[in-house]
Design a protein around this motif. Structure first.
Motif, short mmCIF file in Angstrom:
data_model
loop_
_atom_site.label_atom_id
_atom_site.label_comp_id
_atom_site.label_asym_id
_atom_site.label_seq_id
_atom_site.Cartn_x
_atom_site.Cartn_y
_atom_site.Cartn_z
N ILE A 423 0.85 -1.20 0.00
CA ILE A 423 0.00 0.00 0.00
C ILE A 423 0.88 1.24 0.00
CG2 ILE A 423 -1.60 1.37 1.39
CD1 ILE A 423 -2.91 -1.28 2.21
N PHE A 424 1.90 1.25 0.85
CA PHE A 424 2.84 2.37 0.86
C PHE A 424 3.50 2.53 -0.51
CE2 PHE A 424 2.93 2.40 5.57
CZ PHE A 424 2.87 3.76 5.76
N THR A 425 3.93 1.41 -1.09
CA THR A 425 4.59 1.48 -2.39
C THR A 425 3.64 2.02 -3.46
OG1 THR A 425 6.01 -0.41 -1.83
CG2 THR A 425 5.75 0.11 -4.16
N ALA A 426 2.38 1.58 -3.43
CA ALA A 426 1.40 2.04 -4.42
C ALA A 426 1.16 3.53 -4.29
CB ALA A 426 0.10 1.26 -4.26
N TYR A 427 1.00 4.03 -3.06
CA TYR A 427 0.78 5.46 -2.87
C TYR A 427 2.02 6.26 -3.25
CZ TYR A 427 -3.87 5.63 -0.86
OH TYR A 427 -5.22 5.60 -0.70
N TYR A 428 3.19 5.69 -2.98
CA TYR A 428 4.43 6.38 -3.38
C TYR A 428 4.48 6.55 -4.89
CZ TYR A 428 9.29 7.14 -4.55
OH TYR A 428 10.44 7.64 -5.09
N ARG A 429 4.25 5.47 -5.61
CA ARG A 429 4.35 5.51 -7.07
C ARG A 429 3.31 6.45 -7.68
NH1 ARG A 429 4.33 -0.18 -9.74
NH2 ARG A 429 5.14 1.06 -11.48
N ALA A 430 2.13 6.53 -7.05
CA ALA A 430 1.07 7.39 -7.58
C ALA A 430 1.32 8.86 -7.26
CB ALA A 430 -0.28 6.97 -7.01
N SER A 431 2.12 9.15 -6.23
CA SER A 431 2.25 10.53 -5.75
C SER A 431 3.57 11.19 -6.10
CB SER A 431 2.07 10.57 -4.22
OG SER A 431 0.83 10.00 -3.83
N VAL A 432 4.63 10.41 -6.36
CA VAL A 432 5.95 11.00 -6.55
C VAL A 432 5.99 11.82 -7.84
CG1 VAL A 432 6.92 9.00 -7.77
CG2 VAL A 432 8.43 10.53 -6.47
N GLU A 433 6.59 12.99 -7.76
CA GLU A 433 6.78 13.87 -8.91
C GLU A 433 8.28 14.02 -9.16
OE1 GLU A 433 4.82 17.53 -8.20
OE2 GLU A 433 2.82 16.64 -8.02
N LEU A 434 8.73 13.51 -10.29
CA LEU A 434 10.16 13.47 -10.58
C LEU A 434 10.60 14.73 -11.32
CD1 LEU A 434 10.45 9.75 -11.74
CD2 LEU A 434 10.69 10.69 -9.44
N PRO A 435 11.77 15.26 -10.99
CA PRO A 435 12.28 16.43 -11.72
C PRO A 435 12.68 16.04 -13.14
CG PRO A 435 13.95 15.59 -10.22
CD PRO A 435 12.70 14.81 -9.94
N GLY A 436 12.70 17.00 -14.04
CA GLY A 436 13.13 16.74 -15.41
C GLY A 436 14.62 16.49 -15.48
#
Length: 506
Positions: A423-436
């Protein structure tokens, strides 16, 4: 299940020798419990070395407990046939050798395989200990205290794992967390033949290979399906695996009910206090392991603590867990045991609620306080549930009952990581915003997990690294609210089931 003692009980009649034997027999209990959590604090270092996918990273943690849980009933049956002490010695020897090999794993896949083999030998260690302790302590009062100490070592060992791991990782390579098995098991190998009497079933049934296969094809596909669905979403393969597990489970139950000498007497589950205590045992460990999985990474990767400092944060909880597990024994003489079990489960839920309330300012003090509350509850509920599990079935079936209790513990460790961790991993992947500006490989690594983001950040210029880690920390903590809520609700549900079942039994 009948019990034949090859060594007369008088050979270990002195209290001092009995307690020394207990100290020897809890060594594998502590080791198994430590091994369930020690890797949580080594995961950032392992991720930096191997850069595994998030699923592989979870398998490194999960596969050990999964294999162990799948084989507990089988190994308990084998111990009845060849001798429980003999099986204990075989398991200890194999566990020490494979642990040393795992310490020098050249790849993440090799480490997963080593952890699976450790699960095989770990399953040889666990079923023997409780039966042997019951044989040594003939006095009922002393035996209750011995079982309480045995049970408290599960929860205390789980909490001590991060401390031991943190201390080792502060000064050594991550492989050191596996080498600790050798000095723990050496005293067992030396002293057990002298202090622990052998015991076996004088009239065991034949080994049933099909039942062994069915236990494996029940648990392995189900947990894999949970992990796969949480990480990649529901797929036809995950649904198929779940169906295989369900069909195998139903087939296993039917086979046991038809057998004159079943590996597991499924009729035990008709006893409501027994079944509800198993549920309490299972869900309290789900909460504990899920909590440690999150906290270990939050302390190191979000708050920036060293592995040793992060491990020491769990020390108050470890101490309180041990104290609660032992102190609840005399209290149980005045308060109904099921009431104490319910109180313990409520405290486990309260630990998650505390995390939920302070999730926007989750510092070290808040983690120590919430973890202490949770651990007191785990210590209470584990001691009482294990005692109830053994006491609520006929004496002849106590061996099977203890095997079920240990299976519930290990499955709780698997499910705690597989569900709350994913669950933590799923929320992390859905929320993380990566820099260009990241390469495709860096993007994939940083999006997989916060550990992957930390590894990528170490290769970037300071400004870009800071933006990546700020986003990763925020994304990781986004999973606190749903995960804590789910865990608290599940544990409170277990408390309600315990209350209902004991009222019905009364």
């Amino acid at each position: 299940m009948s019990l034949h003692v090859d060594v007369p009980s008088a050979s270990i009649s002195t209290p001092r020798r009995a307690w020394v034997a207990l100290a020897v027999l809890v060594l594998p209990v502590v080791l198994i419990a430590v091994d369930n959590t020690v890797l949580a604090f080594a995961l950032p270092s392992i991720a930096e070395d191997f850069r595994p996918a998030a699923t592989t990273q979870l398998w490194i943690v999960d596969v050990y407990s999964l294999v162990l849980a799948a084989l507990l009933v089988t190994m308990g049956s084998l111990g009845d046939r060849i001798g429980r002490r003999r099986l204990l010695m075989i398991g200890a020897s194999g566990f020490a050798v494979v642990s040393a090999a795992a310490a020098f794993a050249p790849s993440a896949e090799y480490l997963v395989a080593a952890r699976a083999l450790l699960g095989v030998f770990g399953a040889m260690l666990m079923p023997s200990t409780l039966s042997l302790i019951r044989n040594i302590f003939l006095d009922a009062s002393a035996r209750r205290l011995a079982i309480a100490l045995w049970a408290s070592c599960f929860t205390a060992g789980s909490a001590l794992g991060p401390i031991v791991g943190g201390a080792l990782l502060q000064h050594f390579h991550w492989g050191a967390v596996f080498l600790i098995a050798v000095p723990i098991l050496l005293p067992l190998l030396v002293l057990a033949p002298r202090l622990v009497p052998e015991s076996r079933d004088p009239h065991p049934g034949p080994v049933d290979p099909l039942s062994v296969l069915l236990t494996l094809t029940t648990m392995l596909p189900v947990v894999w399906a949970i992990k796969s669905a949480a990480h990649d979403g529901i797929s036809w393969l995950a649904v198929a695996a779940l169906l295989v597990g369900i069909v195998s489970g139903v087939s296993f139950v039917r086979r046991q009910r038809r057998s004159a000498t079943p590996m597991l007497d499924v009729e035990l589950f008709r006893c409501a206090p027994f079944t509800s205590s198993i549920l309490a045992n299972f869900l309290s460990i789900v909460g504990l392991i899920g909590f440690i999985f999150f906290v270990s990474q939050h302390l190191q990767l979000v708050l920036g603590l060293s592995p040793l400092a992060a491990g020491l944060v769990t020390l108050p909880g470890a101490v309180l867990s041990m104290i609660a597990g032992i102190a609840v024994v005399p209290v149980a003489k005045r308060v109904a045991p099921h009431v104490l079990m319910i109180v313990g489960l409520i405290l486990v839920a309260a630990g998650f609620v505390a995390i939920l309330l302070v999730r926007h300012d989750l510092d070290v003090v808040a983690i120590i306080a919430s973890f202490a509350i949770l651990e007191i509850g785990v210590g209470m509920s584990q001691t009482i549930s294990n005692d109830t599990i053994v006491a609520s079935v006929p004496a002849a079936k106590s061996g099977a009952a203890s095997a079920v209790s240990e299976t519930a513990y290990e499955l709780g460790a698997v499910v705690g990581t597989a569900t709350l961790g994913t669950i933590f991993t799923a929320y992390y992947r859905a929320s993380v915003e990566l820099p260009g500006g990241l390469t495709d490989l860096q993007t994939a690594d940083a999006r997989e997990s916060i550990g992957g983001a930390a590894s990528v950040a170490g290769t970037l210029p300071p400004a870009m690294s800071g933006r990546l880690m700020d986003s990763a920390r925020t994304a990781f903590d986004a999973g606190i609210a749903p995960t804590a809520t789910i865990a608290a609700v599940l544990v409170l549900l277990a408390a309600a089931v315990v209350a209902w079942s004991f009222r019905r039994a009364g």
